[in-house]
Design a protein around this motif. Structure first.
Motif, PDB file in Angstrom:
ATOM      1  N   VAL A   1       0.834  -1.202   0.000  1.00 37.47           N
ATOM      2  CA  VAL A   1       0.000   0.000   0.000  1.00 37.47           C
ATOM      3  C   VAL A   1       0.871   1.254   0.000  1.00 37.47           C
ATOM      4  O   VAL A   1       0.600   2.216  -0.730  1.00 37.47           O
TER       5      VAL A   1
ATOM      6  N   THR B   1       0.456   3.708  -3.514  1.00 37.47           N
ATOM      7  CA  THR B   1      -0.204   5.016  -3.450  1.00 37.47           C
ATOM      8  C   THR B   1       0.651   6.144  -4.033  1.00 37.47           C
ATOM      9  O   THR B   1       0.160   6.918  -4.863  1.00 37.47           O
TER      10      THR B   1
ATOM     11  N   GLU C   1      -9.767  -0.033   8.156  1.00 40.39           N
ATOM     12  CA  GLU C   1      -8.345  -0.368   8.226  1.00 40.39           C
ATOM     13  C   GLU C   1      -7.914  -0.631   9.667  1.00 40.39           C
ATOM     14  O   GLU C   1      -7.159  -1.577   9.940  1.00 40.39           O
TER      15      GLU C   1
ATOM     16  N   THR D   1      -7.213  -4.641   3.559  1.00 43.04           N
ATOM     17  CA  THR D   1      -7.018  -3.216   3.269  1.00 43.04           C
ATOM     18  C   THR D   1      -6.198  -3.051   1.995  1.00 43.04           C
ATOM     19  O   THR D   1      -6.500  -2.194   1.155  1.00 43.04           O
TER      20      THR D   1
ATOM     21  N   TYR E   1      -7.239  -0.998  -1.406  1.00 38.99           N
ATOM     22  CA  TYR E   1      -6.419   0.115  -1.880  1.00 38.99           C
ATOM     23  C   TYR E   1      -5.844  -0.154  -3.269  1.00 38.99           C
ATOM     24  O   TYR E   1      -5.693   0.777  -4.065  1.00 38.99           O
TER      25      TYR E   1
ATOM     26  N   ARG F   1      -8.564   0.589  -5.614  1.00 41.94           N
ATOM     27  CA  ARG F   1      -8.767   2.039  -5.645  1.00 41.94           C
ATOM     28  C   ARG F   1      -7.772   2.723  -6.578  1.00 41.94           C
ATOM     29  O   ARG F   1      -8.171   3.572  -7.401  1.00 41.94           O
ATOM     30  N   GLU F   2      -6.504   2.370  -6.465  1.00 43.58           N
ATOM     31  CA  GLU F   2      -5.489   3.025  -7.282  1.00 43.58           C
ATOM     32  C   GLU F   2      -5.649   2.683  -8.763  1.00 43.58           C
ATOM     33  O   GLU F   2      -5.453   3.543  -9.630  1.00 43.58           O
TER      34      GLU F   2
ATOM     35  N   ASP G   1     -12.254   6.413  -4.309  1.00 40.09           N
ATOM     36  CA  ASP G   1     -12.273   6.324  -2.842  1.00 40.09           C
ATOM     37  C   ASP G   1     -13.489   5.548  -2.352  1.00 40.09           C
ATOM     38  O   ASP G   1     -13.386   4.690  -1.468  1.00 40.09           O
TER      39      ASP G   1
ATOM     40  N   ALA H   1     -13.181   1.818  -2.967  1.00 35.37           N
ATOM     41  CA  ALA H   1     -12.366   1.173  -1.933  1.00 35.37           C
ATOM     42  C   ALA H   1     -13.160   0.982  -0.649  1.00 35.37           C
ATOM     43  O   ALA H   1     -13.063  -0.058   0.009  1.00 35.37           O
TER      44      ALA H   1
ATOM     45  N   GLN I   1     -13.927  -2.548   1.197  1.00 40.70           N
ATOM     46  CA  GLN I   1     -13.575  -2.781   2.595  1.00 40.70           C
ATOM     47  C   GLN I   1     -14.803  -3.167   3.416  1.00 40.70           C
ATOM     48  O   GLN I   1     -14.736  -4.052   4.276  1.00 40.70           O
TER      49      GLN I   1
END
Length: 206
Positions: free
Chosen positions: A27, A31, A143, A155, A159, A162-163, A191, A194, A198
């Motif tokens: 992560v 990011t 998280e 998590t 993520y 998300r990316e 966002d 994600a 989660q």
């Protein structure tokens, strides 16, 4: 027999620690790489002006994001580690705190941008990105719970998606002629994607 049990327990703990460490490392690496790609893409398609507007929007968001949850994520993790059977009660309480904090930060950030009399596209971008306070708060809560249960990999999964979503949507919109508000909308969608993942993983595995 006791030695075998202890050795097996140590091995399991080591494997768990290794997996969680790798998830956190993934992560931390992914990011900034994603952010670099987005910044580079904005510079290519929107030039210095677009990059400057993007920086302004995220400067305001970053400042208020730092104070939006007030370090309560660490408190949540500690409390759940002490008593994992009360996770639902802690979840409810911290969701309420997160919502209140997100609303306050959103309103304050928007008021400050209006007072500073920025151009309409920056105000629009800030007003869109402000909704990310809610997604970020929810992700931070999830998280913290995953960390308490030593399931950080979930998590990392969220993520990672998300990316990928973020980069894909941003590039797609920039190529289509989108401006900064469009780019911010793509980030907001990523966002909440994600957060949804989660939430699904939390419901299924916690």
């Amino acid at each position: 027999m006791l030695g075998k049990i202890s050795l097996s327990k140590i091995r399991n703990q080591f494997n768990s620690l290794l997996k969680n460490s790798f998830s956190i490392f993934s992560v931390k690496i992914l990011t900034p790489i994603s952010s670099f790609v987005i910044v580079l893409s904005i510079a290519m398609y929107l030039g210095d002006s677009g990059l400057g507007k993007y920086s302004i929007v995220f400067t305001y968001y970053g400042i208020f994001r730092l104070i939006s949850f007030l370090g309560l994520d660490n408190l949540l993790t500690r409390e759940i580690v002490k008593n994992k059977t009360e996770v639902n009660r802690y979840l409810s309480n911290f969701v309420i705190i997160g919502l209140i904090s997100s609303v306050l930060c959103y309103v304050c950030m928007l008021l400050l941008v209006f007072v500073m009399k920025y151009p309409s596209d920056i105000i629009a971008a800030v007003s869109i990105l402000g909704f990310s306070f809610f997604a970020a708060s929810g992700m931070l809560i999830c998280e913290s719970i995953f960390i308490a249960f030593e399931k950080v990999k979930y998590t990392a999964y969220a993520y990672f998606v998300r990316e990928i979503v973020k980069i894909s949507l941003v590039l797609l919109l920039l190529k289509a002629g989108g401006a900064i508000p469009s780019v911010i909308s793509a980030i907001l969608i990523a966002d909440f994607t994600a957060l949804f993942i989660q939430g699904f993983l939390f419901d299924k595995y916690i």
